[in-house]
Design a protein around this motif. Structure first.
Motif, PDB file in Angstrom:
ATOM      1  N   GLU A   1      -3.484 -19.672 -11.801  1.00 51.74           N
ATOM      2  CA  GLU A   1      -2.944 -19.884 -10.702  1.00 51.74           C
ATOM      3  C   GLU A   1      -2.872 -19.271  -8.981  1.00 51.74           C
ATOM      4  OE1 GLU A   1       1.139 -21.077 -11.724  1.00 51.74           O
ATOM      5  OE2 GLU A   1       0.598 -22.190 -13.192  1.00 51.74           O
ATOM      6  N   LEU A   2      -2.867 -19.938  -8.289  1.00 53.82           N
ATOM      7  CA  LEU A   2      -2.642 -19.270  -6.567  1.00 53.82           C
ATOM      8  C   LEU A   2      -1.875 -18.477  -6.332  1.00 53.82           C
ATOM      9  CD1 LEU A   2      -4.728 -17.943  -4.153  1.00 53.82           C
ATOM     10  CD2 LEU A   2      -4.747 -20.338  -3.604  1.00 53.82           C
ATOM     11  N   VAL A   3      -1.228 -17.938  -5.898  1.00 54.18           N
ATOM     12  CA  VAL A   3       0.060 -17.734  -4.911  1.00 54.18           C
ATOM     13  C   VAL A   3      -0.091 -17.653  -3.309  1.00 54.18           C
ATOM     14  CG1 VAL A   3       2.008 -15.764  -4.237  1.00 54.18           C
ATOM     15  CG2 VAL A   3       1.333 -16.263  -7.121  1.00 54.18           C
ATOM     16  N   LYS A   4       0.382 -18.488  -2.747  1.00 48.34           N
ATOM     17  CA  LYS A   4       0.147 -18.747  -1.407  1.00 48.34           C
ATOM     18  C   LYS A   4       0.803 -18.029  -1.030  1.00 48.34           C
ATOM     19  CE  LYS A   4      -2.415 -22.366  -1.461  1.00 48.34           C
ATOM     20  NZ  LYS A   4      -3.145 -23.766  -1.392  1.00 48.34           N
ATOM     21  N   GLY A   5       0.744 -17.807   0.433  1.00 47.12           N
ATOM     22  CA  GLY A   5       1.726 -17.549   1.445  1.00 47.12           C
ATOM     23  C   GLY A   5       2.164 -15.964   1.629  1.00 47.12           C
ATOM     24  N   VAL A   6       1.698 -14.555   1.145  1.00 50.19           N
ATOM     25  CA  VAL A   6       2.205 -13.410   1.233  1.00 50.19           C
ATOM     26  C   VAL A   6       1.501 -13.028   2.735  1.00 50.19           C
ATOM     27  CG1 VAL A   6       1.884 -11.239  -0.214  1.00 50.19           C
ATOM     28  CG2 VAL A   6       2.104 -13.651  -1.341  1.00 50.19           C
ATOM     29  N   VAL A   7       2.677 -12.350   3.486  1.00 50.70           N
ATOM     30  CA  VAL A   7       2.876 -11.382   4.496  1.00 50.70           C
ATOM     31  C   VAL A   7       2.686 -10.378   4.356  1.00 50.70           C
ATOM     32  CG1 VAL A   7       3.160 -11.216   6.912  1.00 50.70           C
ATOM     33  CG2 VAL A   7       2.965 -13.779   5.924  1.00 50.70           C
ATOM     34  N   VAL A   8       1.582  -9.908   5.103  1.00 48.91           N
ATOM     35  CA  VAL A   8       1.636  -7.856   4.154  1.00 48.91           C
ATOM     36  C   VAL A   8       1.362  -7.586   5.954  1.00 48.91           C
ATOM     37  CG1 VAL A   8       0.739  -5.830   3.187  1.00 48.91           C
ATOM     38  CG2 VAL A   8       0.303  -8.374   1.830  1.00 48.91           C
ATOM     39  N   LYS A   9       2.435  -6.917   5.820  1.00 43.69           N
ATOM     40  CA  LYS A   9       2.752  -6.526   7.536  1.00 43.69           C
ATOM     41  C   LYS A   9       1.719  -4.955   7.652  1.00 43.69           C
ATOM     42  CE  LYS A   9       6.395  -7.824   8.890  1.00 43.69           C
ATOM     43  NZ  LYS A   9       8.388  -8.211   9.495  1.00 43.69           N
ATOM     44  N   ALA A  10       1.138  -4.730   9.139  1.00 43.91           N
ATOM     45  CA  ALA A  10       0.474  -3.295   9.028  1.00 43.91           C
ATOM     46  C   ALA A  10       0.554  -2.777  10.121  1.00 43.91           C
ATOM     47  CB  ALA A  10      -0.890  -3.814   9.285  1.00 43.91           C
ATOM     48  N   LYS A  11       0.456  -1.270  10.608  1.00 45.64           N
ATOM     49  CA  LYS A  11       0.663  -1.148  11.094  1.00 45.64           C
ATOM     50  C   LYS A  11      -0.340   0.559  11.783  1.00 45.64           C
ATOM     51  CE  LYS A  11       4.032   2.280   9.550  1.00 45.64           C
ATOM     52  NZ  LYS A  11       5.664   2.857   9.717  1.00 45.64           N
ATOM     53  N   ARG A  12      -0.271   0.958  12.847  1.00 42.38           N
ATOM     54  CA  ARG A  12      -1.578   2.211  12.997  1.00 42.38           C
ATOM     55  C   ARG A  12      -1.257   3.110  12.394  1.00 42.38           C
ATOM     56  NH1 ARG A  12      -6.889  -0.117  13.446  1.00 42.38           N
ATOM     57  NH2 ARG A  12      -6.700  -1.368  14.482  1.00 42.38           N
ATOM     58  N   PHE A  13      -1.508   3.588  12.368  1.00 39.05           N
ATOM     59  CA  PHE A  13      -1.168   5.096  11.475  1.00 39.05           C
ATOM     60  C   PHE A  13      -1.041   6.248  12.408  1.00 39.05           C
ATOM     61  CE2 PHE A  13      -1.500   9.534   9.301  1.00 39.05           C
ATOM     62  CZ  PHE A  13       0.110   9.653   9.093  1.00 39.05           C
ATOM     63  N   ALA A  14       0.034   6.579  13.089  1.00 40.94           N
ATOM     64  CA  ALA A  14       0.162   7.815  14.224  1.00 40.94           C
ATOM     65  C   ALA A  14      -0.136   8.783  14.418  1.00 40.94           C
ATOM     66  CB  ALA A  14       1.712   7.600  14.949  1.00 40.94           C
ATOM     67  N   GLY A  15      -0.368   9.754  13.379  1.00 40.31           N
ATOM     68  CA  GLY A  15      -0.615  10.611  13.033  1.00 40.31           C
ATOM     69  C   GLY A  15      -0.066  11.080  11.434  1.00 40.31           C
ATOM     70  N   ARG A  16      -0.763  12.968  11.995  1.00 42.68           N
ATOM     71  CA  ARG A  16      -0.353  13.009  10.428  1.00 42.68           C
ATOM     72  C   ARG A  16       0.771  13.854  10.868  1.00 42.68           C
ATOM     73  NH1 ARG A  16      -4.409  15.109   6.786  1.00 42.68           N
ATOM     74  NH2 ARG A  16      -6.325  14.013   7.365  1.00 42.68           N
ATOM     75  N   GLY A  17       2.004  14.486  10.036  1.00 42.15           N
ATOM     76  CA  GLY A  17       3.709  14.913  10.480  1.00 42.15           C
ATOM     77  C   GLY A  17       4.222  14.659   8.934  1.00 42.15           C
ATOM     78  N   PRO A  18       5.572  15.209   8.839  1.00 41.17           N
ATOM     79  CA  PRO A  18       6.078  14.992   7.764  1.00 41.17           C
ATOM     80  C   PRO A  18       6.289  13.675   7.330  1.00 41.17           C
ATOM     81  CG  PRO A  18       7.121  16.276   9.723  1.00 41.17           C
ATOM     82  CD  PRO A  18       6.339  15.910  10.335  1.00 41.17           C
ATOM     83  N   GLY A  19       6.186  14.248   6.411  1.00 39.44           N
ATOM     84  CA  GLY A  19       6.746  12.715   5.333  1.00 39.44           C
ATOM     85  C   GLY A  19       5.537  11.395   5.587  1.00 39.44           C
ATOM     86  N   SER A  20       3.829  12.329   6.105  1.00 39.15           N
ATOM     87  CA  SER A  20       2.873  11.386   6.021  1.00 39.15           C
ATOM     88  C   SER A  20       2.228  11.585   5.204  1.00 39.15           C
ATOM     89  CB  SER A  20       1.879  12.223   6.428  1.00 39.15           C
ATOM     90  OG  SER A  20       1.341  13.198   6.439  1.00 39.15           O
ATOM     91  N   ALA A  21       1.323  10.701   4.628  1.00 39.36           N
ATOM     92  CA  ALA A  21       0.930  10.325   3.188  1.00 39.36           C
ATOM     93  C   ALA A  21      -0.108  11.389   2.718  1.00 39.36           C
ATOM     94  CB  ALA A  21       0.350   9.046   2.787  1.00 39.36           C
ATOM     95  N   ARG A  22       0.161  11.642   1.366  1.00 40.52           N
ATOM     96  CA  ARG A  22      -0.771  13.378   0.862  1.00 40.52           C
ATOM     97  C   ARG A  22      -1.756  12.458  -0.551  1.00 40.52           C
ATOM     98  NH1 ARG A  22       0.868  13.948  -4.749  1.00 40.52           N
ATOM     99  NH2 ARG A  22       2.892  12.776  -4.760  1.00 40.52           N
ATOM    100  N   ALA A  23      -2.403  13.424  -0.118  1.00 39.54           N
ATOM    101  CA  ALA A  23      -3.632  12.583  -1.340  1.00 39.54           C
ATOM    102  C   ALA A  23      -3.493  13.502  -2.494  1.00 39.54           C
ATOM    103  CB  ALA A  23      -5.036  13.631  -1.018  1.00 39.54           C
ATOM    104  N   VAL A  24      -4.066  12.733  -3.603  1.00 36.27           N
ATOM    105  CA  VAL A  24      -2.985  12.830  -5.237  1.00 36.27           C
ATOM    106  C   VAL A  24      -5.071  12.943  -5.646  1.00 36.27           C
ATOM    107  CG1 VAL A  24      -1.188  12.542  -5.704  1.00 36.27           C
ATOM    108  CG2 VAL A  24      -3.588  10.832  -5.845  1.00 36.27           C
TER     109      VAL A  24
END
Length: 294
Positions: free
Chosen positions: A257-280
């Motif tokens: 089956e197909l699930v439709k209508g999923v809306v995913v919000k995105a934004k431009r990453f402002a830059g590194r800083g506290p709480g920014s993503a870490r590599a694993v």
């Protein structure tokens, strides 16, 4: 090799704290393999196009049968567990942990270096005389040579739209202002943490932000969006996804089956800083180790 430098980050998937949409895992998530635990055997072989012409400059993929279904490009695109660039003769040599693996390869000619193959790329899947994917059993110790594997062909996508019987999620990637975001990749994870290596990935979103993420089985998956296929921490200007909710939204997908209508919000990453993503360290730690220095 310049090609390797470009495509190597493709499988170093980030544990970014970018919440996304969820779809109840078919099985418990696998515990990531740490570098100190990496014990394996060397697997060698050669990939050919027509029995004589090597798939030079391509990349061989190994998919762990314990962590997901067999690759099936016509129904979904599974993210490989291990990879290694082929040399000019189409040969490869890499170390794999003990287990059962499916094998595939891609030589990208379309210009896009990551994600599912595009029209015109060369694609190969190791299958038996019945057309079923071959499982290669890796024992430790016990190095193995797979010999020459022939049959790589120009990839024919048949389009990126939905076909009846496919299990998939369809929706739109939009900015914080509600505008469509193009060329975003949507990843599917089995766990809500969305860390390490995803199981499936979509084709890049269209100019109107539409995406179709095909998966191999029904259940619940957790989605993450980025504009690149992995890497370390996001860099300034990169698109990262966030649905704007404290908790992930669960979307149940039934097989076929197909699930439709999923809306995913995105934004431009402002830059590194506290709480920014870490590599694993991804589950496929061998990808990084095996390809260093080439």
């Amino acid at each position: 090799m310049n090609y390797l430098k470009k495509i190597l980050p493709a499988l170093l998937i980030l544990a970014a704290p970018v919440a996304a949409v969820a779809i109840t895992p078919p099985s418990a998530p696998q515990r990531p393999v740490q570098p100190a635990e990496m014990k394996g055997s060397t697997v060698t072989g050669r990939i050919l196009i027509d029995g004589q012409t090597p798939l030079d400059g391509g990349v061989v993929y190994f998919f762990n049968a314990a962590t997901g279904p067999a690759p099936a490009h016509d129904r979904y695109w599974r993210v490989p567990d291990f990879m290694k660039q082929l040399d000019e003769a189409g040969r490869f040599s890499l170390k794999l942990p003990e287990g059962s693996y499916y094998l595939g390869a891609v030589k990208r000619l379309s210009g896009r270096l990551v994600g599912p193959p595009q029209e015109g790329d060369y694609y190969f899947t190791s299958v038996d005389e019945k057309g079923d994917p071959v499982r290669y059993q890796v024992k430790v110790p016990g190095d193995m040579d797979l010999g020459s594997l022939s049959g790589a062909q120009p990839f024919k996508s048949g389009g990126t739209g939905y076909r009846k019987g496919i299990t998939a999620v369809e929706g739109t990637v939009v900015s914080e202002e509600g505008k469509p975001v193009r060329d975003a990749l949507v990843f599917a994870y089995r766990s809500a943490e969305t860390v390490g290596r995803p199981l499936y990935t979509s084709y890049p979103s269209s100019p109107n932000g539409r995406f179709l993420l095909r998966v191999g089985e029904g259940g619940t998956y957790y989605l993450k969006v980025r504009s690149v296929y992995g890497g370390s921490a996001p860099v300034a200007g990169e698109v990262v996804g966030n649905i704007g909710q404290k908790e992930s939204q669960a979307v149940t997908v039934k097989k076929g089956e197909l699930v439709k209508g999923v809306v995913v919000k995105a934004k431009r990453f402002a830059g590194r800083g506290p709480g920014s993503a870490r590599a694993v360290t991804p589950q496929a730690e061998g990808i990084n180790n095996e390809t260093k220095g080439r």
